[in-house]
Design a protein around this motif. Structure first.
Motif, mmCIF file in Angstrom:
data_model
loop_
_atom_site.group_PDB
_atom_site.id
_atom_site.type_symbol
_atom_site.label_atom_id
_atom_site.label_comp_id
_atom_site.label_asym_id
_atom_site.label_seq_id
_atom_site.Cartn_x
_atom_site.Cartn_y
_atom_site.Cartn_z
ATOM 1 N N ILE A 1 7.611 4.746 3.659
ATOM 2 C CA ILE A 1 6.390 5.131 3.728
ATOM 3 C C ILE A 1 5.806 4.126 4.248
ATOM 4 C CG2 ILE A 1 4.993 6.394 2.553
ATOM 5 C CD1 ILE A 1 7.884 7.757 1.233
ATOM 6 N N GLU A 2 4.093 4.135 5.049
ATOM 7 C CA GLU A 2 3.400 3.607 4.897
ATOM 8 C C GLU A 2 2.025 3.846 4.069
ATOM 9 O OE1 GLU A 2 -0.466 2.066 8.131
ATOM 10 O OE2 GLU A 2 1.393 2.682 9.206
ATOM 11 N N ARG A 3 1.792 3.089 3.247
ATOM 12 C CA ARG A 3 0.244 3.737 2.043
ATOM 13 C C ARG A 3 -0.661 2.603 2.756
ATOM 14 N NH1 ARG A 3 3.111 4.793 -3.953
ATOM 15 N NH2 ARG A 3 0.669 4.937 -4.203
ATOM 16 N N GLN A 4 -1.775 3.201 2.275
ATOM 17 C CA GLN A 4 -2.839 2.581 2.377
ATOM 18 C C GLN A 4 -4.147 3.143 1.564
ATOM 19 O OE1 GLN A 4 -3.763 1.782 6.261
ATOM 20 N NE2 GLN A 4 -4.755 0.268 5.593
ATOM 21 N N SER A 5 -5.090 2.002 0.994
ATOM 22 C CA SER A 5 -5.998 3.072 0.183
ATOM 23 C C SER A 5 -7.744 2.822 1.222
ATOM 24 C CB SER A 5 -6.105 3.140 -1.217
ATOM 25 O OG SER A 5 -6.381 1.247 -1.630
ATOM 26 N N ARG A 6 -8.395 3.196 0.528
ATOM 27 C CA ARG A 6 -9.683 3.217 1.595
ATOM 28 C C ARG A 6 -10.972 3.609 -0.361
ATOM 29 N NH1 ARG A 6 -11.212 6.036 6.000
ATOM 30 N NH2 ARG A 6 -12.393 7.444 4.170
ATOM 31 N N ILE A 7 -11.367 2.567 -1.020
ATOM 32 C CA ILE A 7 -12.095 2.495 -1.324
ATOM 33 C C ILE A 7 -13.771 2.771 -1.062
ATOM 34 C CG2 ILE A 7 -12.865 1.893 -3.415
ATOM 35 C CD1 ILE A 7 -10.598 0.003 -2.745
ATOM 36 N N GLU A 8 -14.490 4.378 -1.837
ATOM 37 C CA GLU A 8 -15.432 4.441 -1.261
ATOM 38 C C GLU A 8 -16.736 4.587 -1.918
ATOM 39 O OE1 GLU A 8 -15.533 8.204 1.278
ATOM 40 O OE2 GLU A 8 -13.519 7.722 2.247
ATOM 41 N N PRO B 1 -5.193 -3.295 2.717
ATOM 42 C CA PRO B 1 -3.462 -3.682 3.519
ATOM 43 C C PRO B 1 -2.849 -2.590 3.546
ATOM 44 C CG PRO B 1 -4.231 -5.372 2.341
ATOM 45 C CD PRO B 1 -4.593 -4.834 1.930
ATOM 46 N N ALA B 2 -1.759 -2.339 5.199
ATOM 47 C CA ALA B 2 -0.841 -1.546 4.727
ATOM 48 C C ALA B 2 0.628 -1.577 3.772
ATOM 49 C CB ALA B 2 -0.299 -0.822 5.960
ATOM 50 N N PHE B 3 1.278 -0.958 3.188
ATOM 51 C CA PHE B 3 1.949 -1.543 2.024
ATOM 52 C C PHE B 3 3.057 -0.890 2.700
ATOM 53 C CE2 PHE B 3 2.884 -2.897 -2.612
ATOM 54 C CZ PHE B 3 4.105 -3.167 -1.926
ATOM 55 N N TYR B 4 4.078 -0.956 3.060
ATOM 56 C CA TYR B 4 5.654 -0.106 3.976
ATOM 57 C C TYR B 4 6.113 -0.128 2.314
ATOM 58 C CZ TYR B 4 3.102 -0.835 8.301
ATOM 59 O OH TYR B 4 2.115 -0.839 9.184
ATOM 60 N N GLY B 5 6.960 1.078 2.250
ATOM 61 C CA GLY B 5 7.779 1.088 1.756
ATOM 62 C C GLY B 5 8.950 1.542 2.097
ATOM 63 N N GLY B 6 10.989 1.309 1.716
ATOM 64 C CA GLY B 6 12.076 2.176 2.830
ATOM 65 C C GLY B 6 12.984 1.825 1.175
ATOM 66 N N TYR B 7 13.923 2.956 1.412
ATOM 67 C CA TYR B 7 14.782 3.115 0.718
ATOM 68 C C TYR B 7 15.962 3.689 1.844
ATOM 69 C CZ TYR B 7 18.712 5.656 -1.856
ATOM 70 O OH TYR B 7 19.615 6.630 -2.573
ATOM 71 N N THR B 8 17.446 2.774 0.940
ATOM 72 C CA THR B 8 18.744 2.954 1.786
ATOM 73 C C THR B 8 20.159 3.052 0.326
ATOM 74 O OG1 THR B 8 20.397 2.600 3.434
ATOM 75 C CG2 THR B 8 18.792 0.682 1.758
#
Length: 746
Positions: free
Chosen positions: A159-166, A295-302
């Motif tokens: 999952i790629e997560r990102q935020s944009r602050i406006e 920045p993009a923050f990628y997270g994973g699980y296995t």
């Protein structure tokens, strides 16, 4: 027949319901309206969060795939433990603003001109478009909005997560912390953090630390990604040493500037990971109508252990991160002239090296530092990117034509962000270098850093690079970066804007790379930063390979490369064979050096002018052997066959995606008390199949010319290789072997 048709029609509504249910389950993102839950599913992974009774986004679940929606209930905030431990402090928010009694690490912290610093973010709306979910949050009273973006990659479950602050108001405010995401792990104790740290010439050391109550911080304050710490993490439990089993949560930031990842265990034993821009010396004034993207923050699980976590990252990087489909190709075998000539480059000398390299089977010739300006050592010339006429009276065209005629592409070393004080550029534009007015300018490697955050510096840098590639048939740039930020001043802009340098420098660096690649689609670029100082998923979106370390000593490289591959694919890992004695004054055989380097993207950096005919012939055979396995090494699945703690015996296996080829490397540091090495058990084989086995194992010179050549040693079944293993004959000091297995029958 009529009765049969009528009877069958009774099942149509049920069939439609089943089809609708199956369609819903096949979607990567769903919103359960009745429960106010977002369900994200990719591959074998589910990620769930919802909207609680306070209208906050609250984390619910991250782990193995759960397909039954009824299993998840509407979320309710965590109850208050005491008057000192408020609900807001322990409710696992997806993206927490600093306010309303939050004592854990916030995702966003701001200050308004009137002194207000309270920020409480509530759900406003959301949109689902394919594999991407956008959730809009808003402060309870002020016009600050945050768009959270979740992108699901179904093939890997990442999952790629990102935020944009406006800022949708009429008043500017200052951002003091802008993070990409808060990740919440399942409640448990006994988590272990794995990370990568080190220093110059000692990058990518695997660091393992228990997670205890409080906060552990991984970060760079150096302006770039840094050798000191890399923006990758993995969390598992109970100190598991099994590479192939156990739950692992892992992730990486895509940012090449100052970054920060905090791992926090609360007093309630909740573990949270927060990452984004480093809060050190950070302030970003957001004007009305403006926005800031994190920045993009990628997270994973296995559930398949740290080995599977690595393989998931490798596949993801090759297929989704690397630009222009380069991750689906194979890297060419490269020669770099640095160790042969250093700064003493000229057309005749480079031509002679190119001829020797081509005869060895090299596919790309790269000329390193010294070709431009008054660049005769590292004291002068950086910034003056004009070809030195004394060294190359015909320009670069004549040399490039010769290299191409030998069947090789041509590459060139550059260091665009740097300037020597002894250069025409600095004498003309001293203000272009980072500085604070009235303060000394600290040099590193006799150079200063250009302030790439400036628009004029950015445009100058792009245009000279563009002209260099336009006017010469250059296929490859080795983009170097040999120092960290010092005196990161930007006195030309208002004081409240000056700390933006940390973000804008990297944003402009990315823009240059993007524009350069767009204008020159065939151009390939290597990210080099005094070794592995700029390796992350942000730069990998714009470059084709990286330089893991300036330390090319083969035994040290084994450990550096092993650490590197926990986070990054061998596809991008440039690995050189160089002369001995090397970095530690150590000498090992040519075979040992080649087999270490053949575990990534093979290159040669030796001084070919001093190589014996015998060494050149051996090198040619090793290069040929590598070409037989490079698709498997660069684009296959990596299995670490020995524990991370074992530095005396190291073995790695690379298995082709189609299962038809396996390359297994083994290295012995030193034999002790006459004991041999246990059989090497291979992984991921078809136990019903038979494999033809070839081997490179000739520790002493052989008069029949077999050193570096693959020789047959018969066939074995997949079951035998899995359960009994390969019998190794490693002995003495610095012995090595490569086995190549080809699937021949079931």
């Amino acid at each position: 027949m009529r009765l049969i048709r009528l009877a069958s029609l009774r099942f149509v509504p049920l069939l439609l319901v089943l089809v609708a249910a199956q369609t819903a389950l096949s979607q990567s993102i769903r919103f359960l309206e009745d429960k106010k839950l977002f369900v994200l599913q990719g591959g074998p992974v589910s990620y769930v969060f919802g909207i609680n009774e306070r209208n906050e986004l609250q984390h619910v679940y991250w782990g193995g795939k759960v397909v039954r929606d009824a299993d998840f209930q509407p979320v309710k905030s965590t109850r208050e433990w005491s008057g000192l431990d408020l609900s807001q402090a322990y409710t696992p928010q997806e993206y927490a603003g600093w306010g309303a009694g939050l004592y854990t690490e916030p995702a966003l912290k701001v200050t308004w001109p009137d002194g207000n610093r309270d920020l409480v973010l509530h759900y406003e709306s959301h949109k689902i478009a394919g594999d991407t979910l956008s959730v809009l949050l808003k402060d309870i009273s002020r016009p600050i909005y945050v768009e959270l973006r979740y992108t699901v990659y179904p093939e890997t479950g990442l999952i790629e997560r990102q935020s944009r602050i406006e800022n949708r108001g009429k008043t500017p405010f200052s951002i003091e912390s802008a993070q990409s995401a808060n990740w919440t792990l399942p409640d448990a104790t006994g988590y272990r953090l794995r990370s990568l740290g080190g220093r110059w010439a000692g990058e990518d050391q695997l660091v393992e630390t228990p997670v205890k109550m409080g906060m552990q911080v991984l970060e760079s304050r150096r302006g770039g990604t840094s050798q000191q710490s890399n923006p990758w993490f993995a969390l598992d439990q109970d100190g598991n040493t099994d590479q192939e089993h156990g739950d692992v949560f892992f992730g990486a930031l895509g940012w090449s500037g100052n970054w920060r990842i905090s791992v926090e265990e609360t007093s309630m034993h909740q573990v949270r990971v927060t990452g984004g821009y480093n809060t050190f010396d950070f302030a970003y004034t957001l004007a009305p109508g403006a926005s800031l993207e994190t920045p993009a923050f990628y997270g994973g699980y296995t559930s398949g252990g740290i080995g599977d976590a690595s393989r998931i990252m490798h596949r993801f990087e090759r297929t989704k991160i690397l630009p222009d489909g380069s991750g689906l190709k194979t890297r060419p075998v490269l020669y770099n002239s640095w160790e042969a000539t250093e700064f003493k480059v000229d057309e005749a000398g480079q031509t002679a090296l190119a001829e020797k390299a081509a005869a060895m089977g090299i596919e790309r010739f790269v000329m390193d530092d010294g070709w431009f300006g008054k660049r005769n050592d590292d004291h002068a010339g950086l910034g003056d990117w004009n070809v030195n006429p004394a060294k190359f009276p015909n320009g670069l065209g004549s040399l490039i034509k010769k290299v191409n005629s030998l069947g090789m592409s041509f590459g060139l070393w550059v260091e665009p962000e740097m300037v020597n004080p002894d250069s025409d550029l600095y004498r003309k534009h001293p203000d272009w270098a980072m500085h604070f007015d009235g303060r000394p300018r600290t040099e590193g490697r006799h150079q200063l850093m250009l302030n790439l955050a400036r628009e004029d510096v950015k445009e100058y840098t792009f245009h000279w690079l563009d002209q260099l590639v336009t006017n010469n048939k250059i296929s490859f740039l080795k983009w170097d970066y040999n120092r960290n930020f010092t005196e990161p001043g930007w006195p030309e802009v208002p004081v409240d804007q000056q700390k933006k340098i940390w973000v804008q420098f990297t944003a402009n660096y990315y823009e240059i790379l993007d524009r350069l690649r767009k204008k020159h689609p065939g151009l390939e670029i290597e990210s080099c930063a005094s070794g592995g100082g700029r390796v992350d998923l942000g730069v990998l979106k714009r470059t084709d390979e990286v330089w893991p370390s300036d330390n090319t000593e083969a035994f040290d490289r084994l450990d550096i490369q092993r650490g590197f591959t926990y986070a990054y694919t061998p596809h991008i890992m440039m690995a050189w064979v160089t002369d001995v004695p090397n970095f530690n004054g150590r000498s090992v055989s040519l075979q040992y050096r080649f087999l270490v380097a053949m575990q990534g993207a093979l290159a040669v950096g030796s001084n070919l002018n001093k190589s014996s005919d015998e060494d050149l012939a051996e090198s040619k055979r090793f290069v040929a052997a590598y070409k037989e396995i490079r698709e498997t090494v660069q684009n296959g699945a990596l299995y670490r066959l020995t524990p991370a703690a074992d530095t005396n015996f190291i073995a790695n296996e690379y298995a082709a995606e189609d299962g038809k080829q396996v390359a297994a490397f083994a290295f012995l540091h030193s034999q002790q008390r006459g004991y041999g090495v246990s059989p090497l058990h291979l992984s991921g084989l078809d136990e019903q199949a038979v494999y033809k086995i070839r081997v490179i194992k000739t520790p002493r010179r052989s008069p029949d010319g077999t050193v570096g050549a693959l020789t047959d040693m018969g066939t074995l079944s997949g079951a035998y290789l899995t359960h009994h293993g390969l019998d190794l004959t490693l002995q003495g000091d610095y012995d090595s072997v490569l086995y190549v297995l080809e699937k021949v029958a079931n």
